[in-house]
Write a protein that holds these residues in place. Structure first.
Motif, short mmCIF file in Angstrom:
data_model
loop_
_atom_site.label_atom_id
_atom_site.label_comp_id
_atom_site.label_asym_id
_atom_site.label_seq_id
_atom_site.Cartn_x
_atom_site.Cartn_y
_atom_site.Cartn_z
N LEU A 1 18.26 -10.00 13.85
CA LEU A 1 18.00 -9.95 15.28
C LEU A 1 16.51 -9.75 15.56
N LEU A 2 15.88 -8.85 14.81
CA LEU A 2 14.48 -8.55 15.05
C LEU A 2 13.57 -9.68 14.55
N VAL A 3 13.99 -10.39 13.50
CA VAL A 3 13.24 -11.57 13.08
C VAL A 3 13.35 -12.65 14.15
N GLU A 4 14.52 -12.81 14.72
CA GLU A 4 14.70 -13.80 15.78
C GLU A 4 13.83 -13.46 16.99
N ARG A 5 13.69 -12.18 17.30
CA ARG A 5 12.79 -11.79 18.39
C ARG A 5 11.36 -12.25 18.11
N CYS A 6 10.92 -12.13 16.87
CA CYS A 6 9.58 -12.61 16.52
C CYS A 6 9.46 -14.10 16.78
N GLU B 1 9.70 -6.33 9.92
CA GLU B 1 9.43 -6.05 8.51
C GLU B 1 10.14 -4.78 8.07
N ASP B 2 10.09 -3.75 8.90
CA ASP B 2 10.73 -2.49 8.56
C ASP B 2 12.24 -2.65 8.43
N ALA B 3 12.84 -3.38 9.37
CA ALA B 3 14.29 -3.60 9.33
C ALA B 3 14.67 -4.44 8.10
N LEU B 4 13.82 -5.37 7.75
CA LEU B 4 14.09 -6.22 6.59
C LEU B 4 14.01 -5.40 5.30
N ARG B 5 13.04 -4.51 5.21
CA ARG B 5 12.95 -3.65 4.02
C ARG B 5 14.19 -2.78 3.89
N THR B 6 14.71 -2.31 5.02
CA THR B 6 15.94 -1.51 4.99
C THR B 6 17.10 -2.34 4.47
N ARG C 1 13.96 -12.92 4.86
CA ARG C 1 12.53 -12.77 4.58
C ARG C 1 11.83 -14.12 4.65
N GLY C 2 12.50 -15.13 4.15
CA GLY C 2 11.93 -16.47 4.25
C GLY C 2 11.75 -16.91 5.68
#
Length: 264
Positions: A49-54, A65-70, A88-89
């Motif tokens: 969801l947060l990547v989609e916001r980007c 990035e933080d959510a992805l690391r989690t 990540r890709g």
């Protein structure tokens, strides 16, 4: 990620997440998943969801990035690790496409890692194929490789009944057809994509679909479609940012350059 709309039997949490996501409220949707981020699927969905916001806003990179690391930290098996690598890709692809930072090599590497981790029968394969198509088209400028990847993704989405992914595969195959001057094929693909998004209530994706279809239509229909796209664009607060310069001048124009639809 929840991606096919909702039905009466859906989980209430997923229904709420979808409704917020479809209206561009990614932060609120992601917040609903915070109590569940110890569960790999929930952590990955929140990261998505947060990547989609980007992708749609050009903002929120650090949070994504933080959510992805989690999500990477809680992944327990190759399927979950492959899903995280696929996200990540997408994040690296988004940063490259929107001119934030050139992360093209990272995008290719992460999607390649996802391909190695995910089984051939994984339900995540169609989405991975689609994202590899995006990199081939918009970063590598290889429409032939992109077309093959989109076709695999389209077949997989059809088999799985993933209607939202189908809207994106229709859209991007139509874009390649338009690039090749195949107007009838392009019009058909953009129409299919728009119809799916309207049926699902995927509001944040409706304006790009309208604008794309306008490129295949003569006036005055093209003008009507662009005006409707501009209305939705303004209603949603200028999202997606890369659509601004493709719309009538009454739509708010942001500093981001126009970009092809980055998608799911």
């Amino acid at each position: 990620m929840s991606g096919s709309g909702t039905t009466a039997g859906d989980d209430p949490l997923q229904t709420a997440v979808w409704r917020l996501r479809s209206r561009g409220c990614w932060t609120d949707a992601a917040a609903l998943l915070i109590p569940h981020i110890a569960i790999p699927a929930a952590a990955l969905e929140r990261a998505g969801l947060l990547v989609e916001r980007c992708l749609f806003t050009g903002d929120g990179w650090a949070e994504a990035e933080d959510a992805l690391r989690t999500a990477e930290a809680v992944a327990r098996d190759d399927e979950e690790r492959g899903g995280a690598a696929c996200e990540r890709g997408r994040l690296a692809y988004a940063a490259t496409l929107l001119g934030v930072r050139d992360r093209a090599d990272e995008a290719r590497s992460a999607l390649g890692r996802a391909a190695a981790l995910l089984a051939p029968t994984s339900p995540r394969r169609p989405l991975l194929d689609f994202r590899r198509g995006l990199v081939a088209e918009h970063i590598a400028d290889s429409p032939q490789a992109a077309r093959a990847a989109y076709q695999r993704a389209h077949a997989g989405a059809t088999a799985q009944g993933d209607t939202l992914l189908l809207s994106f595969t229709w859209h991007h195959q139509a874009g390649l057809a338009l690039r090749d001057g195949e107007l009838t094929q392009a019009r058909h693909g953009f129409t299919e994509s728009l119809q799916i998004r309207e049926e699902l209530g995927y509001l944040i994706g409706t304006a790009p679909a309208l604008a794309a279809l306008a490129d295949c239509e003569p006036e005055p229909e093209a003008g009507r479609l662009r005006a409707e796209a501009g209305r939705l664009f303004r209603l949603l607060g200028g999202v997606p940012v890369w659509l601004a310069e493709q719309l009538p001048p009454t739509a708010p124009v942001r500093s981001s350059p126009p970009q092809p639809e980055p998608a799911a």
